[in-house]
Motif scaffolding. Sequence first.
Motif: not given
Length: 183
Positions: A108-124, A147-153
């Motif tokens: 297993k590995q992890i994938l992660c997002l930082m704050d700026d990227d979370i903001a870019r995704i949220r609501g988009h 989905e955690q960041a609030g984006g719509q795929i």
Amino acid sequence: MANRFYEMQVAGCKRKLPIINLNEEIAIAGFIILGDIELTEKAAEALVAKVPQDVEVILTAETKGIPLAEAMARKMGLQHYVVARKSVKAYMENPFIVEDESITTQGKQILCLMDDDIARIRGHKILLVDDVISTGGSLKALENLAEQAGGQIVGKCAVLAEGDAINRGDIIYLEELPLFDAE
């Protein structure tokens, strides 16, 4: 060094892929888009023609999806794209983290997002991009992050669909890549 190869054509580019054993039963054709400018550009152009046109942000996983995501973002007139990193970096405050299991990565590995990227995704409206979709593990991890960041795929795409992924109705891809018996 591989002693078997699989020849294919994708986005007008002919490539000879080495067939590599993953374990005692399964082998894959090693598709490496990194460093292949012609293939990256042509695949990006072909995918842009097939994906939803209302995409606001492209999200990919480190590493092999990065040049494809960059080329697609440029062709779509986007100013940014987001890369889910494989480790938490010192500059990441409050990162979102998900586990990922990929056919080409042991364990297993992890994938992660930082704050700026979370903001870019949220609501988009988000397009998930990868080089190859096989088991769907990396794609699922990207979905969870978006989905955690609030984006719509609004779409999921790759240059190639491998193995059972060719039967998925929820992904866009350019060509099929078979799995092989290990030797």
